[in-house]
Enzyme design. Structure first.
Site, PDB file in Angstrom:
ATOM      1  N   GLU A   1       4.738  11.566  65.113  1.00 10.92           N
ATOM      2  CA  GLU A   1       5.339  11.818  63.729  1.00 10.92           C
ATOM      3  C   GLU A   1       7.170  11.618  64.191  1.00 10.92           C
ATOM      4  OE1 GLU A   1       3.791  14.760  60.446  1.00 10.92           O
ATOM      5  OE2 GLU A   1       5.558  15.606  61.334  1.00 10.92           O
TER       6      GLU A   1
ATOM      7  N   GLY B   1       9.415  20.572  61.703  1.00 11.99           N
ATOM      8  CA  GLY B   1       8.232  21.100  61.654  1.00 11.99           C
ATOM      9  C   GLY B   1       7.621  21.122  62.912  1.00 11.99           C
ATOM     10  N   ARG B   2       7.399  19.910  63.607  1.00  8.26           N
ATOM     11  CA  ARG B   2       6.730  19.477  64.776  1.00  8.26           C
ATOM     12  C   ARG B   2       7.449  20.264  66.063  1.00  8.26           C
ATOM     13  NH1 ARG B   2       8.427  15.205  62.388  1.00  8.26           N
ATOM     14  NH2 ARG B   2       9.992  13.814  62.991  1.00  8.26           N
TER      15      ARG B   2
ATOM     16  N   LYS C   1       6.924  25.644  56.307  1.00  5.06           N
ATOM     17  CA  LYS C   1       8.551  25.447  56.362  1.00  5.06           C
ATOM     18  C   LYS C   1       8.880  25.263  54.810  1.00  5.06           C
ATOM     19  CE  LYS C   1      12.225  22.529  57.789  1.00  5.06           C
ATOM     20  NZ  LYS C   1      12.417  21.293  58.651  1.00  5.06           N
TER      21      LYS C   1
ATOM     22  N   HIS D   1     -16.803  11.573  81.107  1.00  6.40           N
ATOM     23  CA  HIS D   1     -18.301  11.263  80.908  1.00  6.40           C
ATOM     24  C   HIS D   1     -18.171  10.575  79.570  1.00  6.40           C
ATOM     25  CE1 HIS D   1     -19.587  13.124  84.616  1.00  6.40           C
ATOM     26  NE2 HIS D   1     -18.600  13.961  84.248  1.00  6.40           N
TER      27      HIS D   1
ATOM     28  N   LYS E   1       1.710  12.203  50.000  1.00  4.74           N
ATOM     29  CA  LYS E   1       1.705  13.335  49.211  1.00  4.74           C
ATOM     30  C   LYS E   1       2.085  13.112  47.759  1.00  4.74           C
ATOM     31  CE  LYS E   1       3.540  16.424  53.191  1.00  4.74           C
ATOM     32  NZ  LYS E   1       4.713  16.949  53.788  1.00  4.74           N
TER      33      LYS E   1
ATOM     34  N   GLU F   1      -2.504  21.864  51.147  1.00  4.13           N
ATOM     35  CA  GLU F   1      -3.360  22.634  51.689  1.00  4.13           C
ATOM     36  C   GLU F   1      -3.163  23.995  52.116  1.00  4.13           C
ATOM     37  OE1 GLU F   1      -1.613  19.742  52.631  1.00  4.13           O
ATOM     38  OE2 GLU F   1      -2.879  18.333  53.246  1.00  4.13           O
TER      39      GLU F   1
HETATM   40  O1  F6P Z   1       2.519  16.386  57.518  1.00  4.65           O
HETATM   41  C1  F6P Z   1       3.827  16.440  57.307  1.00  4.65           C
HETATM   42  C2  F6P Z   1       4.474  17.560  57.415  1.00  4.65           C
HETATM   43  O2  F6P Z   1       5.509  17.531  56.749  1.00  4.65           O
HETATM   44  C3  F6P Z   1       4.857  17.955  58.973  1.00  4.65           C
HETATM   45  O3  F6P Z   1       5.947  17.201  59.387  1.00  4.65           O
HETATM   46  C4  F6P Z   1       4.707  19.408  58.818  1.00  4.65           C
HETATM   47  O4  F6P Z   1       4.877  20.048  60.146  1.00  4.65           O
HETATM   48  C5  F6P Z   1       3.645  19.683  57.820  1.00  4.65           C
HETATM   49  O5  F6P Z   1       3.656  18.882  56.946  1.00  4.65           O
HETATM   50  C6  F6P Z   1       3.441  21.198  57.305  1.00  4.65           C
HETATM   51  O6  F6P Z   1       4.616  21.133  56.596  1.00  4.65           O
HETATM   52  P1  F6P Z   1       5.016  22.726  56.092  1.00  4.65           P
HETATM   53  O7  F6P Z   1       5.324  23.566  57.319  1.00  4.65           O
HETATM   54  O8  F6P Z   1       6.015  22.573  55.242  1.00  4.65           O
HETATM   55  O9  F6P Z   1       3.848  23.226  55.373  1.00  4.65           O
END
Ligand code: F6P
Length: 547
Positions: free
Chosen positions: A352, A266-267, A206, A383, A511, A212
């Site tokens: 979150e 995002g979620r 987003k 189990h 972050k 990452e």
């Molecule tokens: O982990 C924090 C977060 O901001 C989430 O809310 C989001 O889904 C995720 O990082 C990934 O963010 P992006 O889609 O901006 O890479």
């Protein structure tokens, strides 16, 4: 709103808890043979049985009064109408608009967002058709065989979970992979399975700034350049983002960028273009059914009375245990391999959203909020961790998920699976008394002394509440409804707790702290202003990492 704990409705629930808190749930069934019928309801093909809860006929009305006192109805109207309810980010929360395809107009800042939604869906439709009918070709003219989604959090968990859940609907011409971890072992694992000439990479972020995702994307681009030198790789990369300029700077042409908007959290974004990997695998008509299923749950949520409203009931039962019984965790236990990623997906959605200790007014919440949500497939859990659920001293309310129609042809195995889930749900409620155990032991030939010594260890206290969600089949429509059910459950709880369920400031600090540590890991000199633990660990890593 002041603290919900000051409401008279809250205090009435406290009194009610003291009265019924230790009553036997199983006895309620003896007293009322109609309990299952009265405390279960269906929405479409999803049945919720909430009869195995620590509730009497008075409990739900009292909980609904609390919801009324917290102005739930008007907050629901604000959510669906696009009011800027995410006030710390000054944004509306409109993921439900993404699945309301009957609508042509909904304005945010005088802009009709429904136009944007329909436009993006059309673009997704064209693209998914081109990939699936193999008219979209890679740089050497071959069709795409592997879709690799690079993203994390909300840009990963939803598509991964839904793709797994709906694998029965997926084309066998495409394989789907997900890379979320910055650990290069994850990248290696996927890159070793694919042919660069026939791979499509979806860079899903987003913000298009998540370290990452961006780092993995750059590494993949370098790998592609190395594998396919001096070829035009444009057709191998698409982006999904709310920051199209950043994706263009990365080298993805505008027509290959699928947009989402800041009013989609995002979620909550699997309904947007973030769902593209799912749409590619199951085809756009099925993706639209997934949206329809969610919309059907949205309509139920908006129109049903609280006492007959599935998301509201589930939310209120959660409040009941967290705030009046002191439960701190909640388990999601599907008895379905296809739902194996669901607990992880719901973990982000719930934790979150409602893992907050500050109220809407910026005050400290002096009551418990979001639970630790966890889970695993039930059959494996039996189990592994069920011992604690049966005899441990934590109260863990559970949502079991059972699927009536198996997608595969092994009916006997499926019957065992369902019998397992039903027997665990029953055992958690009924338990087994010391007297029953003693009788059994004596009948098996144990002496009185032995039976009395052993019985306490074998006693199962029972009275452990659980819901059963029985889903007819995991179809795109039903999966959409199920996910929307949990989204609204989370929303309702956020309203009762008076917190903003739609920001995530807690994630930001980590972050911010990462870049200076990263540069210190690379520098020969280490900044010494860290706390001694962090400094010691940085130095330890520098001494021990591969040279
Ligand atoms: O982990 C924090 C977060 O901001 C989430 O809310 C989001 O889904 C995720 O990082 C990934 O963010 P992006 O889609 O901006 O890479």
């Amino acid at each position: 709103m002041n603290s919900p704990t000051t409401l008279k409705e809250w205090q009435l629930l406290q009194i009610h808890q003291q009265t019924i808190g230790h009553q036997s749930i199983a006895c309620e069934f003896t007293k009322n043979p109609n309990r299952f019928n009265q405390l279960s309801l269906a929405v479409g093909e999803i049945l919720l049985d909430y009869s195995k809860n620590q509730i009497t006929s008075e409990t739900l009305p009292l909980l609904c009064q609390l919801a009324d006192a917290c102005n739930l109805k008007s907050k629901m109207t604000a959510l669906f109408s696009g009011a800027p309810i995410n006030h710390t980010e000054k944004r509306p929360v409109l993921h439900a608009a993404l699945r309301d395809l009957t609508k042509n107009e909904l304005y945010v800042n005088q802009h009709n967002i429904m136009q944007d939604i329909h436009h993006t869906l059309k673009k997704m439709h064209t693209f998914t058709d081109q990939i699936r009918d193999q008219t979209w070709r890679g740089c050497t003219g071959k069709p795409i065989t592997d879709i690799v989604t690079v993203g994390i959090g909300g840009s990963h968990l939803g598509p991964q979970m839904a793709t797994q859940a709906l694998s029965e609907y997926a084309t066998d011409k495409l394989r789907c992979h997900f890379i979320s971890n910055i650990d290069s072992a994850h990248l290696d694992e996927v890159l070793n399975q694919i042919n660069p000439e026939t791979s499509l990479f979806i860079i899903s972020s987003k913000t298009f700034s998540t370290i990452e995702t961006l780092t993995n994307a750059k590494t993949i681009r370098a790998w592609m350049n190395q594998k396919l030198p001096s070829l035009d790789l444009t057709k191998h990369f698409v982006a999904i983002t709310a920051k199209p300029k950043k994706a263009q700077e990365f080298g993805i042409p505008e027509q290959q960028i699928f947009t989402l908007w800041d009013w989609v959290g995002g979620r909550y974004s699997v309904w947007s273009a973030i769902g593209l990997p799912l749409a590619l695998m199951i085809g756009m008509p099925n993706f639209l059914k997934f949206l329809e299923g969610a919309h059907a749950m949205d309509q139920h949520f908006q129109t049903a009375a609280f006492s007959e409203n599935m998301p509201v009931i589930m939310a209120l039962l959660g409040i009941w245990y967290i705030n009046f019984f002191g439960a701190t965790s909640h388990a999601i236990i599907p008895y379905a391999h296809s739902l194996s990623y669901l607990p992880t997906y719901l973990q982000q959605a719930d934790m979150e959203s409602n893992g907050k200790c500050t109220t809407q007014m910026g005050k400290n919440a002096d009551y418990a909020t979001g639970p630790i949500l966890w889970g695993e497939q039930g059959i494996n859990g039996q189990h592994a961790f069920y011992q604690l659920l049966h005899q441990g001293n934590h109260l863990t309310p559970i949502d079991f998920m059972l699927v009536a129609e198996s997608s595969k042809n092994f009916q006997h195995q499926h019957d065992i699976l369902i019998a397992s889930g039903l027997s665990q749900s029953q055992a958690l409620m009924c338990g087994k008394s010391t007297e029953e155990i003693i009788t059994e032991l004596l009948a098996a030939g144990f002496s009185e002394t032995e039976a009395h010594l052993l019985a306490p260890h074998k006693t199962i206290p029972g009275n452990r509440p659980n819901n059963v969600l029985f889903i007819k089949k995991i179809t795109p429509f039903n999966l959409g409804s199920l996910l929307a059910l949990y989204e609204h459950k989370i929303f309702v709880q956020g309203i009762i707790w008076n917190i903003n369920s739609f920001d995530q400031w807690g994630v930001e600090l980590g972050k911010q702290l990462l870049p200076p540590i990263l540069s210190d890991l690379k520098n020969s000199q280490t900044n010494t202003t860290y706390d001694a633990s962090t400094l010691g660990l940085i130095n330890h890593y520098k001494k021990n990492r591969a040279q």
